[in-house]
Motif scaffolding. Structure first.
Motif, PDB file in Angstrom:
ATOM      1  N   LYS A   1     -43.687   8.247   6.072  1.00 48.69           N
ATOM      2  CA  LYS A   1     -42.289   8.225   5.618  1.00 48.69           C
ATOM      3  C   LYS A   1     -41.458   9.274   6.370  1.00 48.69           C
ATOM      4  CE  LYS A   1     -39.532   8.017   1.381  1.00 48.69           C
ATOM      5  NZ  LYS A   1     -39.568   7.846  -0.083  1.00 48.69           N
ATOM      6  N   ALA A   2     -42.046  10.432   6.569  1.00 48.28           N
ATOM      7  CA  ALA A   2     -41.342  11.501   7.295  1.00 48.28           C
ATOM      8  C   ALA A   2     -41.100  11.107   8.750  1.00 48.28           C
ATOM      9  CB  ALA A   2     -42.146  12.793   7.237  1.00 48.28           C
ATOM     10  N   GLN A   3     -42.091  10.431   9.311  1.00 49.01           N
ATOM     11  CA  GLN A   3     -41.959  10.000  10.701  1.00 49.01           C
ATOM     12  C   GLN A   3     -40.853   8.958  10.842  1.00 49.01           C
ATOM     13  OE1 GLN A   3     -45.657   8.571  12.204  1.00 49.01           O
ATOM     14  NE2 GLN A   3     -45.166   9.071  14.312  1.00 49.01           N
ATOM     15  N   ARG A   4     -40.807   8.047   9.864  1.00 46.09           N
ATOM     16  CA  ARG A   4     -39.746   7.041   9.848  1.00 46.09           C
ATOM     17  C   ARG A   4     -38.393   7.742   9.752  1.00 46.09           C
ATOM     18  NH1 ARG A   4     -42.264   4.201   6.200  1.00 46.09           N
ATOM     19  NH2 ARG A   4     -40.828   4.507   4.487  1.00 46.09           N
ATOM     20  N   GLY A   5     -38.333   8.764   8.921  1.00 43.47           N
ATOM     21  CA  GLY A   5     -37.100   9.535   8.755  1.00 43.47           C
ATOM     22  C   GLY A   5     -36.664  10.177  10.062  1.00 43.47           C
ATOM     23  N   ALA A   6     -37.627  10.726  10.792  1.00 45.70           N
ATOM     24  CA  ALA A   6     -37.304  11.378  12.062  1.00 45.70           C
ATOM     25  C   ALA A   6     -36.745  10.361  13.053  1.00 45.70           C
ATOM     26  CB  ALA A   6     -38.551  12.045  12.632  1.00 45.70           C
ATOM     27  N   GLN A   7     -37.338   9.165  13.053  1.00 44.27           N
ATOM     28  CA  GLN A   7     -36.853   8.117  13.962  1.00 44.27           C
ATOM     29  C   GLN A   7     -35.438   7.688  13.588  1.00 44.27           C
ATOM     30  OE1 GLN A   7     -39.970   5.297  13.373  1.00 44.27           O
ATOM     31  NE2 GLN A   7     -41.318   6.204  14.919  1.00 44.27           N
ATOM     32  N   LEU A   8     -35.212   7.480  12.300  1.00 42.01           N
ATOM     33  CA  LEU A   8     -33.878   7.082  11.827  1.00 42.01           C
ATOM     34  C   LEU A   8     -32.828   8.120  12.185  1.00 42.01           C
ATOM     35  CD1 LEU A   8     -34.587   5.656   8.265  1.00 42.01           C
ATOM     36  CD2 LEU A   8     -33.224   4.542  10.033  1.00 42.01           C
TER      37      LEU A   8
ATOM     38  N   GLU B   1     -35.581  13.880   2.418  1.00 38.74           N
ATOM     39  CA  GLU B   1     -36.206  14.987   1.675  1.00 38.74           C
ATOM     40  C   GLU B   1     -37.693  15.101   2.000  1.00 38.74           C
ATOM     41  OE1 GLU B   1     -33.542  15.334  -2.371  1.00 38.74           O
ATOM     42  OE2 GLU B   1     -34.741  13.537  -2.097  1.00 38.74           O
ATOM     43  N   VAL B   2     -38.365  13.952   2.093  1.00 40.26           N
ATOM     44  CA  VAL B   2     -39.788  13.958   2.436  1.00 40.26           C
ATOM     45  C   VAL B   2     -39.978  14.549   3.833  1.00 40.26           C
ATOM     46  CG1 VAL B   2     -41.781  12.481   2.947  1.00 40.26           C
ATOM     47  CG2 VAL B   2     -40.411  12.062   0.893  1.00 40.26           C
ATOM     48  N   LYS B   3     -39.107  14.173   4.742  1.00 40.83           N
ATOM     49  CA  LYS B   3     -39.173  14.728   6.107  1.00 40.83           C
ATOM     50  C   LYS B   3     -38.997  16.245   6.069  1.00 40.83           C
ATOM     51  CE  LYS B   3     -36.912  14.754  10.596  1.00 40.83           C
ATOM     52  NZ  LYS B   3     -36.671  16.208  10.545  1.00 40.83           N
ATOM     53  N   SER B   4     -38.104  16.671   5.220  1.00 45.35           N
ATOM     54  CA  SER B   4     -37.842  18.098   5.104  1.00 45.35           C
ATOM     55  C   SER B   4     -39.081  18.875   4.619  1.00 45.35           C
ATOM     56  CB  SER B   4     -36.656  18.280   4.157  1.00 45.35           C
ATOM     57  OG  SER B   4     -36.388  19.613   3.978  1.00 45.35           O
ATOM     58  N   VAL B   5     -39.831  18.308   3.668  1.00 48.23           N
ATOM     59  CA  VAL B   5     -41.060  18.970   3.201  1.00 48.23           C
ATOM     60  C   VAL B   5     -42.086  19.046   4.343  1.00 48.23           C
ATOM     61  CG1 VAL B   5     -42.950  18.954   1.525  1.00 48.23           C
ATOM     62  CG2 VAL B   5     -40.687  18.159   0.839  1.00 48.23           C
ATOM     63  N   VAL B   6     -42.207  17.956   5.100  1.00 55.14           N
ATOM     64  CA  VAL B   6     -43.142  17.946   6.228  1.00 55.14           C
ATOM     65  C   VAL B   6     -42.718  18.996   7.272  1.00 55.14           C
ATOM     66  CG1 VAL B   6     -44.062  16.543   8.133  1.00 55.14           C
ATOM     67  CG2 VAL B   6     -43.900  15.577   5.837  1.00 55.14           C
ATOM     68  N   ASP B   7     -41.407  19.154   7.455  1.00 55.16           N
ATOM     69  CA  ASP B   7     -40.910  20.196   8.367  1.00 55.16           C
ATOM     70  C   ASP B   7     -41.270  21.593   7.866  1.00 55.16           C
ATOM     71  OD1 ASP B   7     -39.822  18.294  10.003  1.00 55.16           O
ATOM     72  OD2 ASP B   7     -37.757  18.547   9.303  1.00 55.16           O
ATOM     73  N   TRP B   8     -41.252  21.779   6.556  1.00 55.84           N
ATOM     74  CA  TRP B   8     -41.654  23.070   5.979  1.00 55.84           C
ATOM     75  C   TRP B   8     -43.127  23.361   6.260  1.00 55.84           C
ATOM     76  CZ3 TRP B   8     -39.258  27.225   4.630  1.00 55.84           C
ATOM     77  CH2 TRP B   8     -37.926  27.155   4.197  1.00 55.84           C
ATOM     78  N   ARG B   9     -43.955  22.324   6.169  1.00 55.60           N
ATOM     79  CA  ARG B   9     -45.379  22.531   6.457  1.00 55.60           C
ATOM     80  C   ARG B   9     -45.551  23.001   7.900  1.00 55.60           C
ATOM     81  NH1 ARG B   9     -49.408  17.476   6.444  1.00 55.60           N
ATOM     82  NH2 ARG B   9     -48.004  16.997   8.173  1.00 55.60           N
ATOM     83  N   LYS B  10     -44.763  22.413   8.804  1.00 56.75           N
ATOM     84  CA  LYS B  10     -44.803  22.803  10.214  1.00 56.75           C
ATOM     85  C   LYS B  10     -44.408  24.271  10.362  1.00 56.75           C
ATOM     86  CE  LYS B  10     -43.088  21.134  14.666  1.00 56.75           C
ATOM     87  NZ  LYS B  10     -41.695  21.581  14.955  1.00 56.75           N
ATOM     88  N   PHE B  11     -43.396  24.664   9.616  1.00 52.18           N
ATOM     89  CA  PHE B  11     -42.953  26.066   9.622  1.00 52.18           C
ATOM     90  C   PHE B  11     -44.115  26.995   9.266  1.00 52.18           C
ATOM     91  CE2 PHE B  11     -41.688  29.607   6.882  1.00 52.18           C
ATOM     92  CZ  PHE B  11     -40.806  30.296   7.686  1.00 52.18           C
ATOM     93  N   TYR B  12     -44.856  26.663   8.220  1.00 49.68           N
ATOM     94  CA  TYR B  12     -45.987  27.518   7.813  1.00 49.68           C
ATOM     95  C   TYR B  12     -47.111  27.484   8.847  1.00 49.68           C
ATOM     96  CZ  TYR B  12     -43.726  28.524   3.460  1.00 49.68           C
ATOM     97  OH  TYR B  12     -42.831  28.982   2.545  1.00 49.68           O
ATOM     98  N   MET B  13     -47.333  26.316   9.447  1.00 47.23           N
ATOM     99  CA  MET B  13     -48.342  26.197  10.503  1.00 47.23           C
ATOM    100  C   MET B  13     -48.038  27.176  11.638  1.00 47.23           C
ATOM    101  SD  MET B  13     -50.853  23.996  10.409  1.00 47.23           S
ATOM    102  CE  MET B  13     -51.422  22.590   9.451  1.00 47.23           C
ATOM    103  N   GLU B  14     -46.767  27.292  11.958  1.00 48.67           N
ATOM    104  CA  GLU B  14     -46.372  28.116  13.089  1.00 48.67           C
ATOM    105  C   GLU B  14     -46.315  29.603  12.759  1.00 48.67           C
ATOM    106  OE1 GLU B  14     -43.672  24.612  15.184  1.00 48.67           O
ATOM    107  OE2 GLU B  14     -42.693  26.246  14.120  1.00 48.67           O
TER     108      GLU B  14
END
Ligand SMILES: *[C@@H]1O[C@H](CO)[C@@H](O)[C@H](O)[C@H]1NC(C)=O
Ligand SMILES: *[C@@H]1O[C@H](CO)[C@@H](O)[C@H](O)[C@H]1NC(C)=O
Length: 245
Positions: free
Chosen positions: A158-165, A116-129
């Motif tokens: 935590k999000a980065q760890r999630g992406a690796q997992l 879920e934390v990774k998903s929020v970080v992905d949303w931030r990327k969406f807005y950045m783009e």
């Protein structure tokens, strides 16, 4: 056929002057808005004014303390839009919880899973783009100098760890192909394998990612069927290539 009458000339010094004045105002306004929204530090109170209810103001949204101008998505973020609750605040948690009531509209990610934390970080990327960066919100994620807080660094790692997992899980799962599956109202669900036999297996990374155990259907070769942890579908033969679910 009568020839069309000549249009009367409308340009006069007065109209020209008026046109010039309008252009000048538009230019000044654009400059003002741009200047106004140059990336800066925001307080929660300031941000709350940009909630889309005031027609002349841009619409702003915060996520993980980053502020974005989402005015071009007015139909979504303005009053009556499906994302209106995100306007004028940082409701980071609601991007994954979908809870837009009361304390659900918080910027705290406390207790959320890695996924879920990774998903929020992905949303931030969406807005950045897609949208215009308008600065940082002073509070949980940025200090009064605009430096990232410990909390933000924790969320990002935590999000980065999630992406690796997730990547590891994908590689693991690619070694054993997933079953084909279909579902219809009349016939219900069915899983099948072109080569191999359908078995239910636990997804290895899931506890770390989501805090829950989940299973997937994978196709195992005959010589692999003795492995531990493989579950035969209920009411399905040991060597059946297709099972009702
Ligand atoms: C929304 O913004 C307007 C001004 O733009 C402000 O008057 C109003 O209080 C804001 N609403 C909330 C809930 O903050
Ligand atoms: C939303 O969050 C609030 C506050 O945390 C909680 O009381 C409420 O039960 C939640 N609603 C849903 C639908 O999860």
């Amino acid at each position: 056929m009568a020839s069309p009458s000549r249009p009367t000339r409308v340009s006069s010094p007065l109209l020209l002057g008026l046109g010039f004045l309008i252009a000048l105002i538009a230019f000044a306004l654009q400059f003002y808005i741009r200047k106004h929204l140059r990336p800066r530090l925001w307080t929660v109170e300031e941000l709350s004014l940009y909630n889309g209810t005031e027609d002349g103001l841009p619409i702003l949204l915060g996520i993980l303390g980053s502020v974005f101008d989402v005015t071009k998505g007015k139909t979504h973020y303005g009053p009556g839009g499906g994302y209106h609750h995100f306007a004028g605040r940082d409701a980071s948690r609601a991007f994954v919880s979908g809870n837009f009531t009361g304390d659900g509209l918080t910027d705290s990610l406390h207790g959320l899973s890695t996924m879920e934390v990774k998903s929020v970080v992905d949303w931030r990327k969406f807005y950045m783009e897609r949208y215009i960066f308008a600065g940082k919100l002073v509070g949980r994620y940025y200090d009064s100098q605009g430096n990232p807080t410990k909390y933000l660094k924790g969320v990002e790692s935590k999000a980065q760890r999630g992406a690796q997992l997730l990547e590891k899980q994908k590689i693991e799962e690619a070694k054993i192909p997933s079953c084909n599956s279909k579902w219809s109202e009349q016939e219900g669900g069915e899983v099948w394998c072109e080569t191999g036999y359908p078995r239910l297996v636990k997804r290895p990374g899931d506890i770390a990612l989501t805090g829950k155990i989940s299973q997937r259907c994978a196709c195992f070769k005959e010589e692999e069927l003795g492995r531990p942890g493989l579950e035969v579908y209920k009411d399905c033969d040991y060597l059946s290539k297709s099972c009702r679910v």
